[in-house]
Design a protein around this motif. Structure first.
Motif, PDB file in Angstrom:
ATOM      1  N   GLU A 115       0.891  -1.167   0.000  1.00 19.70           N
ATOM      2  CA  GLU A 115       0.000   0.000   0.000  1.00 19.70           C
ATOM      3  C   GLU A 115       0.921   1.206   0.000  1.00 19.70           C
ATOM      4  OE1 GLU A 115      -2.584  -0.293   3.384  1.00 19.70           O
ATOM      5  OE2 GLU A 115      -3.954  -1.691   2.406  1.00 19.70           O
ATOM      6  N   CYS A 116       0.785   2.071  -0.979  1.00 21.81           N
ATOM      7  CA  CYS A 116       1.663   3.223  -1.063  1.00 21.81           C
ATOM      8  C   CYS A 116       0.930   4.379  -1.720  1.00 21.81           C
ATOM      9  CB  CYS A 116       2.932   2.885  -1.852  1.00 21.81           C
ATOM     10  SG  CYS A 116       4.148   4.221  -1.892  1.00 21.81           S
ATOM     11  N   ALA A 117       1.152   5.580  -1.192  1.00 19.84           N
ATOM     12  CA  ALA A 117       0.513   6.766  -1.739  1.00 19.84           C
ATOM     13  C   ALA A 117       1.160   7.231  -3.041  1.00 19.84           C
ATOM     14  CB  ALA A 117       0.568   7.901  -0.707  1.00 19.84           C
ATOM     15  N   LEU A 118       2.350   6.715  -3.368  1.00 19.35           N
ATOM     16  CA  LEU A 118       3.104   7.256  -4.491  1.00 19.35           C
ATOM     17  C   LEU A 118       3.487   6.220  -5.547  1.00 19.35           C
ATOM     18  CD1 LEU A 118       5.527   9.582  -2.477  1.00 19.35           C
ATOM     19  CD2 LEU A 118       3.505  10.274  -3.766  1.00 19.35           C
ATOM     20  N   LYS A 119       4.026   5.093  -5.135  1.00 13.40           N
ATOM     21  CA  LYS A 119       4.680   4.179  -6.066  1.00 13.40           C
ATOM     22  C   LYS A 119       3.692   3.230  -6.736  1.00 13.40           C
ATOM     23  CE  LYS A 119       8.848   3.036  -5.272  1.00 13.40           C
ATOM     24  NZ  LYS A 119      10.067   2.543  -4.600  1.00 13.40           N
ATOM     25  N   HIS A 120       3.966   2.864  -7.978  1.00 17.74           N
ATOM     26  CA  HIS A 120       3.134   1.919  -8.713  1.00 17.74           C
ATOM     27  C   HIS A 120       3.183   0.555  -8.021  1.00 17.74           C
ATOM     28  CE1 HIS A 120       1.632  -0.647 -11.951  1.00 17.74           C
ATOM     29  NE2 HIS A 120       1.148   0.458 -12.513  1.00 17.74           N
ATOM     30  N   PRO A 121       2.043  -0.135  -7.915  1.00 13.59           N
ATOM     31  CA  PRO A 121       2.017  -1.410  -7.182  1.00 13.59           C
ATOM     32  C   PRO A 121       2.954  -2.471  -7.736  1.00 13.59           C
ATOM     33  CG  PRO A 121      -0.052  -1.049  -8.376  1.00 13.59           C
ATOM     34  CD  PRO A 121       0.688   0.241  -8.373  1.00 13.59           C
ATOM     35  N   GLU A 122       3.093  -2.549  -9.041  1.00 17.54           N
ATOM     36  CA  GLU A 122       3.973  -3.583  -9.601  1.00 17.54           C
ATOM     37  C   GLU A 122       5.431  -3.312  -9.265  1.00 17.54           C
ATOM     38  OE1 GLU A 122       3.033  -4.857 -13.651  1.00 17.54           O
ATOM     39  OE2 GLU A 122       1.080  -3.860 -13.429  1.00 17.54           O
ATOM     40  N   ASP A 123       5.825  -2.034  -9.217  1.00 16.56           N
ATOM     41  CA  ASP A 123       7.177  -1.697  -8.783  1.00 16.56           C
ATOM     42  C   ASP A 123       7.359  -2.023  -7.304  1.00 16.56           C
ATOM     43  OD1 ASP A 123       7.730  -0.804 -11.326  1.00 16.56           O
ATOM     44  OD2 ASP A 123       7.322   1.306 -10.860  1.00 16.56           O
ATOM     45  N   GLY A 124       6.345  -1.689  -6.495  1.00 19.25           N
ATOM     46  CA  GLY A 124       6.415  -1.993  -5.072  1.00 19.25           C
ATOM     47  C   GLY A 124       6.528  -3.482  -4.808  1.00 19.25           C
ATOM     48  N   ALA A 125       5.802  -4.297  -5.587  1.00 17.75           N
ATOM     49  CA  ALA A 125       5.874  -5.752  -5.418  1.00 17.75           C
ATOM     50  C   ALA A 125       7.246  -6.279  -5.813  1.00 17.75           C
ATOM     51  CB  ALA A 125       4.782  -6.423  -6.249  1.00 17.75           C
ATOM     52  N   ARG A 126       7.748  -5.833  -6.958  1.00 14.58           N
ATOM     53  CA  ARG A 126       9.045  -6.321  -7.434  1.00 14.58           C
ATOM     54  C   ARG A 126      10.150  -5.973  -6.442  1.00 14.58           C
ATOM     55  NH1 ARG A 126       9.231  -3.450 -11.458  1.00 14.58           N
ATOM     56  NH2 ARG A 126      10.731  -1.905 -10.712  1.00 14.58           N
ATOM     57  N   GLU A 127      10.165  -4.736  -5.987  1.00 11.45           N
ATOM     58  CA  GLU A 127      11.193  -4.314  -5.035  1.00 11.45           C
ATOM     59  C   GLU A 127      11.002  -4.982  -3.675  1.00 11.45           C
ATOM     60  OE1 GLU A 127      10.860  -0.096  -4.922  1.00 11.45           O
ATOM     61  OE2 GLU A 127      11.357   0.160  -7.059  1.00 11.45           O
ATOM     62  N   GLY A 128       9.731  -5.236  -3.329  1.00 10.62           N
ATOM     63  CA  GLY A 128       9.435  -5.795  -2.015  1.00 10.62           C
ATOM     64  C   GLY A 128       9.951  -7.200  -1.816  1.00 10.62           C
ATOM     65  N   ALA A 129       9.938  -8.010  -2.877  1.00  8.34           N
ATOM     66  CA  ALA A 129      10.433  -9.383  -2.754  1.00  8.34           C
ATOM     67  C   ALA A 129      11.897  -9.389  -2.330  1.00  8.34           C
ATOM     68  CB  ALA A 129      10.251 -10.126  -4.076  1.00  8.34           C
ATOM     69  N   GLU A 130      12.713  -8.602  -2.988  1.00 12.27           N
ATOM     70  CA  GLU A 130      14.136  -8.552  -2.662  1.00 12.27           C
ATOM     71  C   GLU A 130      14.358  -7.898  -1.303  1.00 12.27           C
ATOM     72  OE1 GLU A 130      18.070  -8.921  -2.390  1.00 12.27           O
ATOM     73  OE2 GLU A 130      16.690  -9.982  -3.743  1.00 12.27           O
ATOM     74  N   PHE A 131      13.554  -6.884  -0.971  1.00  8.24           N
ATOM     75  CA  PHE A 131      13.683  -6.203   0.327  1.00  8.24           C
ATOM     76  C   PHE A 131      13.481  -7.197   1.467  1.00  8.24           C
ATOM     77  CE2 PHE A 131      12.166  -3.863   3.977  1.00  8.24           C
ATOM     78  CZ  PHE A 131      12.906  -2.688   3.974  1.00  8.24           C
ATOM     79  N   ILE A 132      12.429  -8.004   1.385  1.00  5.62           N
ATOM     80  CA  ILE A 132      12.158  -8.983   2.440  1.00  5.62           C
ATOM     81  C   ILE A 132      13.253 -10.038   2.489  1.00  5.62           C
ATOM     82  CG2 ILE A 132      10.579 -10.816   3.193  1.00  5.62           C
ATOM     83  CD1 ILE A 132       8.276  -9.099   2.113  1.00  5.62           C
ATOM     84  N   ARG A 133      13.643 -10.532   1.336  1.00  8.23           N
ATOM     85  CA  ARG A 133      14.691 -11.553   1.293  1.00  8.23           C
ATOM     86  C   ARG A 133      15.973 -11.039   1.966  1.00  8.23           C
ATOM     87  NH1 ARG A 133      14.495 -15.849  -1.647  1.00  8.23           N
ATOM     88  NH2 ARG A 133      12.992 -14.943  -3.103  1.00  8.23           N
ATOM     89  N   ARG A 134      16.276  -9.788   1.737  1.00  4.21           N
ATOM     90  CA  ARG A 134      17.488  -9.191   2.302  1.00  4.21           C
ATOM     91  C   ARG A 134      17.407  -9.061   3.822  1.00  4.21           C
ATOM     92  NH1 ARG A 134      17.271  -4.997  -0.910  1.00  4.21           N
ATOM     93  NH2 ARG A 134      16.793  -3.438   0.677  1.00  4.21           N
TER      94      ARG A 134
END
Length: 349
Positions: free
Chosen positions: A301-320
Motif C-alpha cells: 500500500e503506497c501513496a506514491l509508487k506503482h504497485p507492480e514496482d512496489g511488489a518487485r522491489e518488495g520481494a528482494e527487500f524482504i529476502r534481504r
C-alpha cells in the motif's frame, strides 16, 4: 531459533480483471516470477471458493497443485472483509454493505450471520489446505467513540467489547477445532487496533488460545505506537506478519488525525518497502529473537509508487532482511568443555 519463511505477498491489492491478476493460477505464477515463495490469498470468489474449500479435500488439493506448480505456497487465507462484517456499527452500514454477498445486503442481522458463517468456513478450509494460521479483521462497534467527545457514557466500551466477544467466541472455537490460529490485524477502524484493545478482547474471549495477532508495524507508526516494544510485549501472540512501510511527518497544520486529507497529503502515509521510516532491520531481529514461526508477507500500500514496482522491489527487500538464524553460539570456539564436576570446582562449591 527459527528462520522466518518468505518472502510472500498478500494478493488482495493486486486482484483484477486482466492477466496476470485475474486468476489464482496467473497471480501465483506472477508472484513466483518476482521471487516470492508464498502468497496470502484473500477469500475472494475470483480466487477461491470458500464453501468448496471448507468441504472438499479434492478442491483443496487442486488449489495447492495450482500454486505449487507455479512455485509458491499458500501462507494463509484472508477474510479481512468478512471479519469486518462480524461487527459493524450502524454508522457504517451503507459503506460496508458492499463487502457482503448480495442476498444479505441491506439486512445487518443477516449480514452478520453470513460473516460469522464465512469465518467458520474459513476455519475448515484452512485445515483442509494444511494451514495453521488465518488472517482477518475484528470488526468494530465502538470505533465511532474512540475519541470521547461528547464524553462516552460509562460502560459503553465495555458493552461493545462484551458483544464483540460474544460474536467471536464461537468463531474462535471453530478455529480451535480446526487447529488454526486467528490472527487479527490491529488496525485503526477496528475495535482491535492496539495492545490495550487486544488485551480487552482477550478478556472477553476468556484468553482464548486461538486469538492471536497479525503484526503490521505501519499501523503503529500512524498511531505513534512503539512497534518494537509491541513485539517485546506481545511476541507470544504474534503469529502472522505484514511487512509494510509507513512514514509520519507532522507539521504545524496536521498530525495523527490527518485533517481529512487524501492519503498523498496526510502526515501519516503508507509507503512501499524501504521508502518509509520503519526500522525493519530491528523488527526482523526481534522476530528472529522471539522465534516467530511464520511468514514475512508483503502488503503493498503506497501513496506514491506503482504497485507492480512496489511488489518487485518488495520481494528482494524482504529476502534481504530475513535473518538465517545461527545454529550455534558465536563464541563456541572458545568453549572450555568443562564437565559438571569441574564447574562445581570452578565455583568453589
Amino acid at each position: 531459533m527459527k528462520t522466518i519463511k518468505g518472502p510472500a505477498i498478500f494478493l488482495a491489492q493486486f486482484v483484477g480483471d486482466e492477466a496476470p491478476f485475474d486468476s489464482l493460477a496467473n497471480l501465483a505464477a506472477w508472484a513466483a516470477g518476482l521471487g516470492f515463495e508464498g502468497i496470502q490469498v484473500p477469500a475472494d470468489p475470483r480466487l477461491v471458493d470458500l464453501e468448496r474449500a471448507a468441504s472438499s479435500d479434492a478442491y483443496c488439493d487442486e488449489l495447492r497443485r495450482t500454486t505449487e506448480d507455479a512455485g509458491v505456497a499458500i501462507t494463509e487465507i484472508s477474510t479481512h472483509l468478512q471479519g469486518q462484517l462480524v461487527a459493524v456499527h450502524p454508522a457504517y452500514d451503507a459503506l460496508f454493505d458492499g463487502f457482503a454477498a448480495p442476498p444479505v445486503r441491506g439486512n445487518p442481522e443477516a449480514r452478520t450471520a453470513w460473516a460469522i458463517e464465512q469465518l467458520k468456513l474459513a476455519a475448515r478450509a484452512s485445515r483442509r489446505l494444511g494451514l495453521d494460521t488465518h488472517v482477518t479483521f475484528s470488526g468494530a462497534l465502538a470505533w465511532p467513540y474512540f475519541y470521547p467527545w461528547p464524553q462516552r457514557p460509562r460502560g459503553l466500551v465495555e458493552a461493545a467489547f462484551a458483544e464483540l466477544g460474544r460474536r467471536w467466541t464461537p468463531i474462535l472455537d471453530a478455529f480451535d477445532e480446526a487447529g488454526v490460529d486467528v490472527c487479527y490485524e490491529l488496525h485503526p477502524g477496528e475495535d482491535l487496533h492496539d495492545g490495550v484493545t487486544f488485551e480487552r478482547f482477550l478478556d472477553v474471549v476468556g484468553n482464548h488460545p486461538r486469538a492471536n495477532i497479525l503484526f503490521d508495524p505501519s499501523h503503529f507508526v500512524l498511531q505513534q505506537l512503539d512497534y518494537l516494544a509491541f513485539i517485546d510485549t506481545y511476541h507470544e501472540r504474534i503469529r502472522a506478519f505484514h511487512v509494510k512501510d509507513a512514514e509520519f511527518r507532522p507539521d504545524g497544520r496536521q498530525g495523527v488525525y490527518g485533517g481529512y486529507s487524501d492519503w498523498i497529503e496526510r502526515a501519516g502515509r503508507f509507503r512501499s518497502l524501504g521508502d518509509g521510516q520503519i526500522d525493519f532491520g530491528a523488527i526482523f531481529s526481534k522476530m528472529a529473537q522471539y522465534d516467530y514461526p511464520g511468514w514475512a508477507v508483503l502488503e503493498w500500500e503506497c501513496a506514491l509508487k506503482h504497485p507492480e514496482d512496489g511488489a518487485r522491489e518488495g520481494a528482494e527487500f524482504i529476502r534481504r532482511h530475513i535473518i538465517r538464524v545461527a545454529d550455534r553460539a558465536f563464541d563456541d570456539f572458545a568453549g572450555s568443555g568443562a564437565e559438571p564436576e569441574q564447574m562445581r570446582r570452578i565455583l568453589g562449591i
